[in-house]
Design an enzyme around this catalytic site. Sequence first.
Site, PDB file in Angstrom:
ATOM      1  N   GLY A 217     -58.767 -17.997 105.019  1.00  0.00           N
ATOM      2  CA  GLY A 217     -59.418 -17.378 106.164  1.00  0.00           C
ATOM      3  C   GLY A 217     -58.560 -16.285 106.761  1.00  0.00           C
ATOM      4  O   GLY A 217     -57.666 -15.756 106.091  1.00  0.00           O
TER       5      GLY A 217
ATOM      6  N   ASP B 258     -51.402 -14.419 105.764  1.00  0.00           N
ATOM      7  CA  ASP B 258     -50.661 -15.683 105.753  1.00  0.00           C
ATOM      8  C   ASP B 258     -50.276 -16.160 104.356  1.00  0.00           C
ATOM      9  O   ASP B 258     -49.324 -16.922 104.189  1.00  0.00           O
ATOM     10  CB  ASP B 258     -51.514 -16.782 106.401  1.00  0.00           C
ATOM     11  CG  ASP B 258     -52.825 -16.996 105.644  1.00  0.00           C
ATOM     12  OD1 ASP B 258     -53.493 -15.992 105.309  1.00  0.00           O
ATOM     13  OD2 ASP B 258     -53.180 -18.159 105.378  1.00  0.00           O
TER      14      ASP B 258
ATOM     15  N   THR C   9     -58.820 -16.442  99.694  1.00  0.00           N
ATOM     16  CA  THR C   9     -57.616 -16.941  99.069  1.00  0.00           C
ATOM     17  C   THR C   9     -57.921 -18.139  98.215  1.00  0.00           C
ATOM     18  O   THR C   9     -58.745 -18.964  98.613  1.00  0.00           O
ATOM     19  CB  THR C   9     -56.686 -17.425 100.219  1.00  0.00           C
ATOM     20  OG1 THR C   9     -56.569 -16.363 101.141  1.00  0.00           O
ATOM     21  CG2 THR C   9     -55.367 -17.901  99.735  1.00  0.00           C
TER      22      THR C   9
ATOM     23  N   ARG D 257     -50.658  -4.148 105.468  1.00  0.00           N
ATOM     24  CA  ARG D 257     -50.990  -5.427 106.116  1.00  0.00           C
ATOM     25  C   ARG D 257     -50.714  -6.595 105.149  1.00  0.00           C
ATOM     26  O   ARG D 257     -51.077  -6.564 103.983  1.00  0.00           O
ATOM     27  CB  ARG D 257     -52.467  -5.429 106.511  1.00  0.00           C
ATOM     28  CG  ARG D 257     -52.928  -6.721 107.219  1.00  0.00           C
ATOM     29  CD  ARG D 257     -53.542  -7.710 106.273  1.00  0.00           C
ATOM     30  NE  ARG D 257     -54.096  -8.875 106.973  1.00  0.00           N
ATOM     31  CZ  ARG D 257     -54.504  -9.976 106.363  1.00  0.00           C
ATOM     32  NH1 ARG D 257     -54.427 -10.085 105.051  1.00  0.00           N
ATOM     33  NH2 ARG D 257     -54.984 -11.000 107.051  1.00  0.00           N
ATOM     34  N   VAL D 258     -50.069  -7.614 105.657  1.00  0.00           N
ATOM     35  CA  VAL D 258     -49.830  -8.840 104.892  1.00  0.00           C
ATOM     36  C   VAL D 258     -50.364 -10.003 105.716  1.00  0.00           C
ATOM     37  O   VAL D 258     -50.124 -10.075 106.921  1.00  0.00           O
ATOM     38  CB  VAL D 258     -48.321  -9.024 104.596  1.00  0.00           C
ATOM     39  CG1 VAL D 258     -48.056 -10.399 103.999  1.00  0.00           C
ATOM     40  CG2 VAL D 258     -47.827  -7.925 103.654  1.00  0.00           C
TER      41      VAL D 258
ATOM     42  N   GLY E 234     -55.830 -14.547 108.086  1.00  0.00           N
ATOM     43  CA  GLY E 234     -54.433 -14.948 108.019  1.00  0.00           C
ATOM     44  C   GLY E 234     -53.661 -14.772 109.307  1.00  0.00           C
ATOM     45  O   GLY E 234     -52.709 -15.508 109.570  1.00  0.00           O
TER      46      GLY E 234
HETATM   47  N1  GLY Z   1     -55.860 -15.680 104.107  1.00  0.00           N
HETATM   48  C1  GLY Z   1     -55.648 -14.464 103.438  1.00  0.00           C
HETATM   49  C2  GLY Z   1     -55.306 -13.342 104.288  1.00  0.00           C
HETATM   50  O1  GLY Z   1     -55.570 -13.355 105.480  1.00  0.00           O
HETATM   51  O2  GLY Z   1     -54.788 -12.381 103.769  1.00  0.00           O
END
Ligand code: GLY
Length: 341
Positions: A253, A232, A201, A229-230, A255
Amino acid sequence: MINRRLFIKAGALGASALSVVGLASARNEKSRSNARTNKPIVIATWDFGVAANQAAWTVLASGGRALDAVETGVRVPEADLANPTVGKGGYPDRDGHVTLDACIMDDKGNCGSVAALEHIAHPISVARLVMEKTPHVMLVGEGALQFALANGFEQEKLLTPESEAAWKAWLKKGKYEPVINIENKSFTSDRLPGNRYNHDTIGMLALDSSGNLSGACTTSGMAFKMRGRVGDSPIIGAGLYVDNEVGGATATGVGEEVIRTVGSFLVVELMRQGMSPREACREAVVRIIKKKPETAKKIQVGFLALNKQGEYGAFSLQKGFSYAVCDAKQQDLLMDGESVY
Ligand code: GLY
């Protein structure tokens, strides 16, 4: 535990110009925190934060808003086809779809977000429009795409030949294994594209010359993730949070662990209670370890924070989390050499 901080100068701000120039002790952080408000300033996660900060700085240096700076800044890695973790060229999900997540937050507590957005190269700009043109905070999937197209965004193929090749290589084994610090060139230069399994990210925070804060966060998410999947990054409070009275924080990292601890909100609240940005980031990392000690050993999570005085700091589960800082005095890539392990 390595109790030191590695400072890497970015020179002319090109990632290729990076070279290690020296070590500084924690005293540097102390003296910074005693200084008057340091503004404008912009900070961003990972090596690719250097080029992103450079774009953001053009806005800040001419007296522009932090909000415009962070949007301008993170559009740089979103457009970088060689970056497999953000925007166009990002690695797809396990079914071959590139799905992007992003959010943005301003000094007035306004925020906008998109998740699982396909076919649009700049999710951060769609997130900003969600904030500015709708009564909502978050649009996802088909609805987010419909909104983007209705507002003039171009529909594009986001899967590049390189990311498609990496996906096909991954399909041969089809095993998801986090690779720590994939975003840090010095840790990944020896890895073949097919082995660059993971994410991450760009999170960016800026304080403008009027003393107002904003933040942005954008990613293609976990490489070869399950469809739908989503992480953070588009979740306000998890991947990004800004409170103009206190400061802002962003996360990078895995999420899932950041969502479980509402990490960025936590960092801001800890700063509100008097912690320095780095102390607050460290405490958020410790919370992740306390919740899932075994998982925490195998993954990377990093937090980056900026307070209202222009002081900044970062902390990560594992060594090797780099972040870029740009203000009137420096254009540096820093690495927190300390780790809890
Ligand atoms: N930090 C990005 C994700 O886990 O999608």
